[in-house]
Write a protein that holds these residues in place. Structure first.
Motif, PDB file in Angstrom:
ATOM      1  N   LEU A 121       0.827  -1.208   0.000  1.00  0.00           N
ATOM      2  CA  LEU A 121       0.000   0.000   0.000  1.00  0.00           C
ATOM      3  C   LEU A 121       0.860   1.256   0.000  1.00  0.00           C
ATOM      4  N   ARG A 122       1.963   1.224   0.715  1.00  0.00           N
ATOM      5  CA  ARG A 122       2.869   2.380   0.664  1.00  0.00           C
ATOM      6  C   ARG A 122       3.393   2.593  -0.747  1.00  0.00           C
ATOM      7  N   TYR A 123       3.731   1.499  -1.410  1.00  0.00           N
ATOM      8  CA  TYR A 123       4.168   1.584  -2.802  1.00  0.00           C
ATOM      9  C   TYR A 123       3.049   2.167  -3.668  1.00  0.00           C
ATOM     10  N   ALA A 124       1.821   1.639  -3.494  1.00  0.00           N
ATOM     11  CA  ALA A 124       0.695   2.096  -4.303  1.00  0.00           C
ATOM     12  C   ALA A 124       0.412   3.570  -4.073  1.00  0.00           C
ATOM     13  N   CYS A 125       0.427   3.990  -2.818  1.00  0.00           N
ATOM     14  CA  CYS A 125       0.117   5.389  -2.508  1.00  0.00           C
ATOM     15  C   CYS A 125       1.168   6.333  -3.076  1.00  0.00           C
ATOM     16  N   GLU A 126       2.424   5.931  -3.005  1.00  0.00           N
ATOM     17  CA  GLU A 126       3.487   6.773  -3.540  1.00  0.00           C
ATOM     18  C   GLU A 126       3.353   6.916  -5.054  1.00  0.00           C
ATOM     19  N   ARG A 127       3.120   5.788  -5.733  1.00  0.00           N
ATOM     20  CA  ARG A 127       2.986   5.847  -7.191  1.00  0.00           C
ATOM     21  C   ARG A 127       1.715   6.590  -7.604  1.00  0.00           C
ATOM     22  N   ALA A 131       0.084  10.687  -9.801  1.00  0.00           N
ATOM     23  CA  ALA A 131      -0.978  10.785 -10.807  1.00  0.00           C
ATOM     24  C   ALA A 131      -2.244  11.434 -10.251  1.00  0.00           C
ATOM     25  N   GLY A 132      -2.210  11.883  -8.999  1.00  0.00           N
ATOM     26  CA  GLY A 132      -3.391  12.490  -8.388  1.00  0.00           C
ATOM     27  C   GLY A 132      -4.494  11.498  -8.113  1.00  0.00           C
ATOM     28  N   ILE A 133      -4.115  10.250  -7.821  1.00  0.00           N
ATOM     29  CA  ILE A 133      -5.074   9.160  -7.619  1.00  0.00           C
ATOM     30  C   ILE A 133      -5.116   8.766  -6.151  1.00  0.00           C
ATOM     31  N   THR A 134      -6.303   8.426  -5.665  1.00  0.00           N
ATOM     32  CA  THR A 134      -6.511   7.930  -4.309  1.00  0.00           C
ATOM     33  C   THR A 134      -6.548   6.406  -4.322  1.00  0.00           C
ATOM     34  N   ILE A 135      -5.885   5.797  -3.351  1.00  0.00           N
ATOM     35  CA  ILE A 135      -5.926   4.346  -3.172  1.00  0.00           C
ATOM     36  C   ILE A 135      -6.997   4.008  -2.143  1.00  0.00           C
TER      37      ILE A 135
END
Length: 253
Positions: A121-127, A131-135
């Protein structure tokens, strides 16, 4: 109150672009989906532009569905696959203008799975932040998804605090929460600062929200009173022709 048609269940007998058009014709204010990856993103973008609807969210791939997988991000040893699925979802979401991605945890348990999920999740949130995307993370009930790693909102709160990313939010599905925890009104009120998207279906059969043990007109009024303005996700199983199940939407309009 506006509603979003979840095209993973509604009009899922049609190609995704045609399902988007059907949602517009039925009066939905937005759409969302599960796994759109077999449809070229350009085709989805064209249907969204034609209808003026936004695609609110999509899911990361489940993995080996035939082998029983239902998400990858809490599976120890599958980190590379989980992160590839996250990258794919971000790329697809960016191309079609979607601002929410549900990162699926999968069937797992224990401390190692917890650590794996947090790291992914940390990886996903950083990436996604670039892109201005919420996880989003979503607790699933243990009747429909026995053994799914994330099962309660309390567990989600712990994970979100540990990840510590401002673009990590809770997918609050009233159907799953009612089955596992109940007390929807108070939970919605308390968790509102953490919620990124709200979904619903009747309980316990996951049908249209016009029957069952949850009084959805009351819940919808509660959500509106809390100041929620994003369309609510109709993620229910129509059990046949979707258009024949939309009396609830007509009544609310």
């Amino acid at each position: 109150m506006q509603f979003s048609a979840n095209l993973g269940f509604l009009w899922n007998d049609r190609p995704l672009p045609d399902a988007i058009r059907a949602a517009k014709a039925a009066g939905f204010g937005a759409v969302e989906c599960h796994w759109p990856y077999d449809t070229p993103a350009a085709d989805v973008s064209a249907a969204l532009a034609e209808t003026g609807l936004a695609m609110l969210g999509l899911n990361t791939r489940r993995g080996d569905v035939a082998g029983g997988e239902n998400g990858l991000s809490a599976l120890v040893g599958r980190e590379a696959d989980a992160r590839a699925a996250i990258d794919e979802a971000i790329a697809y979401a960016t191309e079609i203008g979607t601002r929410n991605i549900h990162v699926m945890a999968g069937f797992a348990s224990g401390d190692a799975a917890h650590a794996c999920f947090v790291a992914n999740l940390r990886y996903a949130c950083e990436r996604a932040a670039d892109a201005g995307i919420t996880i989003l993370i979503e607790p699933l009930n243990h009747y429909d998804a026995p053994g799914y790693f994330l099962a309660t909102t309390a567990q989600a709160e712990v994970i979100m605090a540990e990840v510590g990313a401002p673009n990590l939010r809770l997918m609050f599905d009233c159907y799953h929460v009612q089955l596992m925890e109940g007390d929807l009104s108070h939970r919605l009120e308390r968790l509102l600062p953490l919620i990124g998207h709200i979904q619903f279906a009747s309980v316990p059969d996951r049908g249209a929200p016009d029957h069952g043990e949850v009084n959805y007109p009351f819940i919808f009024d509660k959500i509106a009173a809390l100041g929620w303005q994003t369309p609510l996700g109709a993620e229910y199983k129509p059990g046949g022709d979707t258009d024949a199940t939309l009396g609830w939407l007509t009544a609310l309009r």
